[in-house]
Design an enzyme around this catalytic site. Structure first.
Site, PDB file in Angstrom:
ATOM      1  N   LYS A   1      -1.149  -0.849  -4.396  1.00  0.00           N
ATOM      2  CA  LYS A   1      -2.606  -0.037  -4.099  1.00  0.00           C
ATOM      3  C   LYS A   1      -1.992   1.493  -3.822  1.00  0.00           C
ATOM      4  O   LYS A   1      -1.221   1.565  -2.998  1.00  0.00           O
ATOM      5  CB  LYS A   1      -3.057  -0.652  -2.749  1.00  0.00           C
TER       6      LYS A   1
ATOM      7  N   ASP B   1      -7.325   3.125  -3.015  1.00  0.00           N
ATOM      8  CA  ASP B   1      -8.230   3.180  -1.686  1.00  0.00           C
ATOM      9  C   ASP B   1      -8.229   4.643  -1.183  1.00  0.00           C
ATOM     10  O   ASP B   1      -7.321   5.287  -1.223  1.00  0.00           O
ATOM     11  CB  ASP B   1      -7.101   2.368  -0.714  1.00  0.00           C
TER      12      ASP B   1
ATOM     13  N   SER C   1       0.908  -1.054  -0.039  1.00  0.00           N
ATOM     14  CA  SER C   1       0.077  -0.143   0.122  1.00  0.00           C
ATOM     15  C   SER C   1       1.018   1.225   0.051  1.00  0.00           C
ATOM     16  O   SER C   1       1.780   1.639   0.862  1.00  0.00           O
ATOM     17  CB  SER C   1      -0.950  -0.120   1.220  1.00  0.00           C
TER      18      SER C   1
ATOM     19  N   LYS D   1     -10.112  -7.008   7.638  1.00  0.00           N
ATOM     20  CA  LYS D   1      -9.231  -6.703   8.907  1.00  0.00           C
ATOM     21  C   LYS D   1      -9.796  -7.161  10.087  1.00  0.00           C
ATOM     22  O   LYS D   1     -10.810  -6.800  10.347  1.00  0.00           O
ATOM     23  CB  LYS D   1      -8.808  -5.179   8.784  1.00  0.00           C
TER      24      LYS D   1
ATOM     25  N   GLU E   1     -11.268   1.058  -3.650  1.00  0.00           N
ATOM     26  CA  GLU E   1     -11.685   0.731  -1.932  1.00  0.00           C
ATOM     27  C   GLU E   1     -12.414   2.109  -1.384  1.00  0.00           C
ATOM     28  O   GLU E   1     -11.685   2.882  -1.521  1.00  0.00           O
ATOM     29  CB  GLU E   1     -10.361   0.123  -1.602  1.00  0.00           C
TER      30      GLU E   1
ATOM     31  N   ASP F   1     -13.982  -1.319   2.805  1.00  0.00           N
ATOM     32  CA  ASP F   1     -13.207  -1.607   4.049  1.00  0.00           C
ATOM     33  C   ASP F   1     -13.907  -1.030   5.157  1.00  0.00           C
ATOM     34  O   ASP F   1     -14.599  -2.005   6.081  1.00  0.00           O
ATOM     35  CB  ASP F   1     -11.780  -0.760   3.823  1.00  0.00           C
TER      36      ASP F   1
ATOM     37  N   GLY G   1      -4.547  -4.386   5.765  1.00  0.00           N
ATOM     38  CA  GLY G   1      -3.354  -4.010   6.613  1.00  0.00           C
ATOM     39  C   GLY G   1      -3.335  -2.661   7.697  1.00  0.00           C
ATOM     40  O   GLY G   1      -4.119  -1.897   7.343  1.00  0.00           O
TER      41      GLY G   1
ATOM     42  N   LYS H   1      -3.148   5.281  -2.540  1.00  0.00           N
ATOM     43  CA  LYS H   1      -3.960   5.919  -1.779  1.00  0.00           C
ATOM     44  C   LYS H   1      -4.392   7.075  -2.612  1.00  0.00           C
ATOM     45  O   LYS H   1      -3.277   7.847  -3.148  1.00  0.00           O
ATOM     46  CB  LYS H   1      -3.316   6.602  -0.487  1.00  0.00           C
TER      47      LYS H   1
HETATM   48  C1  NPQ Z   1      -6.357   0.791   4.938  1.00  0.00           C
HETATM   49  N1  NPQ Z   1      -4.009   0.542   5.732  1.00  0.00           N
HETATM   50  O1  NPQ Z   1      -6.453  -0.128   4.044  1.00  0.00           O
HETATM   51  C2  NPQ Z   1      -5.339   0.894   5.849  1.00  0.00           C
HETATM   52  C3  NPQ Z   1      -5.505   2.377   6.552  1.00  0.00           C
HETATM   53  C4  NPQ Z   1      -4.597   2.886   7.423  1.00  0.00           C
HETATM   54  C5  NPQ Z   1      -2.121  -0.265   4.702  1.00  0.00           C
HETATM   55  O2  NPQ Z   1      -3.364   1.205   3.553  1.00  0.00           O
HETATM   56  C6  NPQ Z   1      -2.141   4.674  11.362  1.00  0.00           C
HETATM   57  C7  NPQ Z   1      -3.006   3.479  11.652  1.00  0.00           C
HETATM   58  C8  NPQ Z   1      -1.972   4.564   9.866  1.00  0.00           C
HETATM   59  C9  NPQ Z   1      -3.796   2.952  11.065  1.00  0.00           C
HETATM   60  C10 NPQ Z   1      -2.767   4.355   7.909  1.00  0.00           C
HETATM   61  C11 NPQ Z   1      -3.336   0.478   4.578  1.00  0.00           C
HETATM   62  C12 NPQ Z   1      -2.928   4.172   9.329  1.00  0.00           C
HETATM   63  C13 NPQ Z   1      -3.755   3.085   9.773  1.00  0.00           C
HETATM   64  C14 NPQ Z   1      -3.753   3.826   6.991  1.00  0.00           C
HETATM   65  C15 NPQ Z   1      -4.709   2.563   8.632  1.00  0.00           C
HETATM   66  O3  NPQ Z   1      -7.228   1.732   4.749  1.00  0.00           O
HETATM   67 MG    MG Z   2      -8.586   0.716   3.118  1.00  0.00          MG
END
Ligand code: NPQ
Ligand code: MG
Length: 371
Positions: free
Chosen positions: A161, A188, A135, A262, A213, A238, A290, A163
């Site tokens: 992925k 995402d 990601s 998750k 996402e 998500d 994650g 953001k």
């Molecule tokens: C998601 N994670 O899928 C999350 C969101 C995310 C790996 O993209 C601190 C704590 C920072 C939780 C950043 C990925 C974070 C967090 C992103 C969760 O949406």
């Molecule tokens: Mg997400």
């Protein structure tokens, strides 16, 4: 076996690189590690709540409170016979899934160790390797983003992925797609759009994305269904999927075609199994999301992603993607087929290094059962 002691460890570790999403930028990652002690064994679970209520309403402080005052008291001193029984004890608590998952998953690890099986076997997984991706956060410039993607592609990640958020979407995806025409790519938005942005989101249809996402509101199902009807690309939810019921509701109204699982967001591995079986029956593919886990949470993610309906690559990157020195060993490293291997059991298959735990620990709480 009777649960004799439960400890909470609030730890914090610096991230290798800052991680930016549509809701903010993180430099350090706190979490709560939960340890459950019985008959000389220790089970570990990771609670993935964050410092602030940005991804979800839970925080380190709310999870600490709910664990200490409501969850630990209903299992401490009790016999642990099955994870489903632990999940049932927590069913009076509404919400707070990350807190529940931290403790339930520690009980899973404990029971798997007691039975002498790996968590993979106990969950019913069969694979020894799971496909993974990476990601990639929002970067200050498009050039910096392209450098970052190039770095991960060179490391062997076959799925990326990105953001996205309004103003960091179509042009960014176009640039990445032009440079890597065959890369498995998905985006995402972490709820950064509304239905009024549907035209911009429909423009993403041309880039052959695996999925889009959670573009809309973090609790929405209805608007996502409206948007999915206008999109060729599958939507994946998500934030909106808090439980097996939410997964069923989402599929019933066609709010998405794919679900990101998750374990912290749905409240534990028992709920993950239920969502898995529901989605397998409905023909909806899953993948493991994650939360910047330590190796404790990462081991649980790799294990759950061995279930057969987890057919898309997970956000379960190698340990080195997130931390210079993790709290548990062994580290997860990327295989040359863009997979991670399951660690050898029993239980989670990772061991927490006491000196590293103490060095990263900000606070500890121990609850001991009466004799
Ligand atoms: C998601 N994670 O899928 C999350 C969101 C995310 C790996 O993209 C601190 C704590 C920072 C939780 C950043 C990925 C974070 C967090 C992103 C969760 O949406
Ligand atoms: Mg997400």
């Amino acid at each position: 076996m009777r649960i004799e002691r439960i400890e909470l460890h609030h730890v914090e570790m610096p991230l290798v690189d800052p991680f930016e999403t549509s809701f903010g930028r993180e430099l350090d990652r706190p979490c709560i590690l939960v340890s459950v002690h019985a008959e000389g064994l220790t089970g570990w679970g990771e609670c993935v709540a964050s410092a602030g209520p940005w991804y979800s309403y839970e925080t380190i402080e709310t999870a600490w409170h709910v664990l200490r005052d409501f969850l630990i008291p209903v299992v401490l001193g009790q016999a642990a016979t099955s994870p489903a029984e632990t999940a049932a004890r927590f069913s009076r608590v509404r919400g707070h899934p990350m807190a529940r998952a931290g403790l339930e998953n520690a009980v899973w690890d404990l029971l798997a160790q007691a039975r002498g099986v790996s968590l993979v076997e106990m969950l019913g997984g069969r694979r020894q390797r799971v496909p993974v991706g990476v990601s990639v956060g929002i970067e200050p410039t498009l050039d910096a983003l392209l450098d970052r993607v190039a770095q991960y592609v060179a490391q062997g990640y076959a799925r990326v992925k990105l953001k996205i958020k309004p103003g960091w979407d179509v042009a960014v995806v176009r640039a990445v797609r032009e440079r890597w025409p065959d890369l498995a790519l998905q985006v995402d938005a972490n709820s950064a759009y509304t239905l009024a942005d549907a035209p911009a989101l429909c423009e993403l249809d041309q880039f052959d994305l695996l999925l889009i996402e959670q573009p809309l509101h973090h609790d929405d199902l209805v608007d996502h269904a409206r948007l999915q009807a206008r999109l060729r690309t599958p939507l994946c939810l998500d934030e909106s999927i808090h439980s097996p019921e939410h997964a069923r509701w989402a599929l019933d109204i066609r709010a998405c075609r794919i679900i990101n699982v998750k374990v912290g967001r749905v409240g534990g591995l028992t709920a993950v199994q239920q969502i898995h079986d529901l989605c397998a029956a409905r023909g909806a593919p899953l993948w493991c999301g994650g939360m910047l886990e330590t190796n404790v949470g990462r081991a649980a993610n790799v294990a759950l992603a061995t279930l057969p309906n987890f057919t898309l690559p997970g956000d379960i990157s190698a340990s080195a993607r997130y931390y210079r020195q993790d709290i548990a060993e062994p580290n997860f490293t990327l295989n040359d087929d863009s997979t991670l291997s399951t660690p050898a059991g029993p239980g989670l298959g990772v061991r927490v290094i006491p000196e590293r735990l103490v060095a990263a620990r900000r606070r500890r709480y121990a609850a001991v059962a009466d004799d």
